[in-house]
Design an enzyme around this catalytic site. Structure first.
Site: not given
Ligand code: BT5
Length: 322
Positions: A120, A185, A319
């Site tokens: 996001r 997460k 949080r």
């Molecule tokens: C989310 O955003 O959690 C939504 C993620 C959605 C990803 C999918 S993959 C398929 C589709 N195509 C895309 O391009 N996106 C979607 P948000 O709440 O903003 O969380 C992002 C935050 O999660 C980052 O700032 C990190 O802190 C953390 N993060 C990043 N990569 C991660 C991972 N692989 N696993 C866990 N946390 C992660």
């Protein structure tokens, strides 16, 4: 994007986890060892852990075998609908958004590796090759925005329930769009709305789920995260992708027909922070209270001095309060 054919072919050869000698790879690709090494470097940049072996022979093997996505194996588990499996993509959400005019509800794109996976508000979603699930599904709603309230919450609920059904009992949800395991997460959901014409709203729903990401990813993720694999149950990636697609297609149909109401009460037992002291971070503001579930629109209910206040999605981070 540079030519991905050779790195992809190298990955499919190395995916068995066995040793492959440099001499054999050179002969197979008709290249010098130095050139092969250059492509191995690309494979590493995509997040695949390739070990260089020097004794008794020079060559490579993966840190562990990779189960690659197999379109046919996924297809075999889907009763209907369209699916595209792509090796390297900028973002599966972007792939569908770019094709919105030709999509049918339930169309899916999934990928091995995203160069610009996103979360996001412009945040990044780390998407190493072959380790996780990156999947997007398209849906459209004919009855305007109000008919879609609670949609992202519904998606979280049904994914958590699906994982519990498959034996991952500790899976929980975290408002508004996270799937949690052991207070970390596991997966994130990204809803993007695009091209509203009249009352018709087009949605692309993206799911990123960590299955087996290397620990080194922690250097790039600024919160606690976890792999599904940590539960110790063997995961068939293709079966899990198919299960996810079937779950999303079925429940999106139900949501379109019945709205959010049938899902609201299912949140509470899944809520990782139910009845916990939390803080909401909204820009520079911090609001504290007791997390008390959701209302009928999917907004978070926060108890503050005996009163309940509803907070809707915006740029809100939740949080645990210390
Ligand atoms: C989310 O955003 O959690 C939504 C993620 C959605 C990803 C999918 S993959 C398929 C589709 N195509 C895309 O391009 N996106 C979607 P948000 O709440 O903003 O969380 C992002 C935050 O999660 C980052 O700032 C990190 O802190 C953390 N993060 C990043 N990569 C991660 C991972 N692989 N696993 C866990 N946390 C992660």
């Amino acid at each position: 994007m540079k030519n991905v054919g050779i790195p992809l072919k190298l990955i499919s050869l190395l995916a068995d986890g066995e040793f492959h000698s440099g001499a054999k790879l050179s002969a197979l690709f008709g290249m010098s060892f130095a050139e092969i090494n250059k492509y191995i470097q690309t494979v590493r940049e995509w997040g695949v852990e390739v070990l260089t072996i020097t004794v008794p022979k020079t060559g490579y093997r993966l840190h562990e075998p990779l189960q690659l996505l197999d379109e046919t194996a996924i297809w075999a588990r889907l009763p209907y609908g369209r699916l595209v499996v792509i090796s390297v993509i900028n973002s599966t959400n972007q792939y569908l958004i770019d094709r919105i005019g030709i999509l049918e509800p339930g169309d899916v794109c999934t990928a091995e590796y995203q160069t610009q996976g996103r979360g996001r508000r412009g945040r990044k979603w780390l998407s190493p090759f072959g380790k996780n699930i990156y999947l997007s599904i398209y849906w459209r709603f004919e009855q305007g925005q109000s008919a879609t309230s609670g949609l992202s919450i519904m998606v979280g609920i049904v994914i958590a329930e699906m994982l519990q059904r498959l034996g991952f009992e500790g899976v929980r949800v975290k408002w508004p769009n996270d799937i949690y395991l052991n207070n970390s997460k596991l997966a994130g959901i990204l809803l993007e709305i695009t091209g509203q014409v009249g009352n018709v709203i087009h949605f692309v729903i993206g799911v990123g789920m960590n299955l087996n990401m290397p620990g080194s990813a922690s250097d790039m993720i600024d919160q606690d995260w976890i792999n599904l694999q940590e539960v110790g149950i063997t995961i068939d990636r293709n079966a899990l992708v198919a299960e996810l697609i079937n779950t999303l297609r079925q429940t999106l149909q139900q949501f379109e027909r019945d709205g959010f109401a049938p899902f609201v009460n299912r949140w509470q037992s899944l809520d990782n922070f139910y009845n916990c002291p939390v803080k909401l971070i909204i820009g520079n503001q911090e609001i504290r209270g007791i997390s008390s579930g959701i209302n009928t629109n999917g907004a978070l209910l926060l108890e503050q001095d005996g009163e309940y206040h509803a907070y809707s999605d915006g740029d809100i981070s939740l949080r645990l309060a210390s």
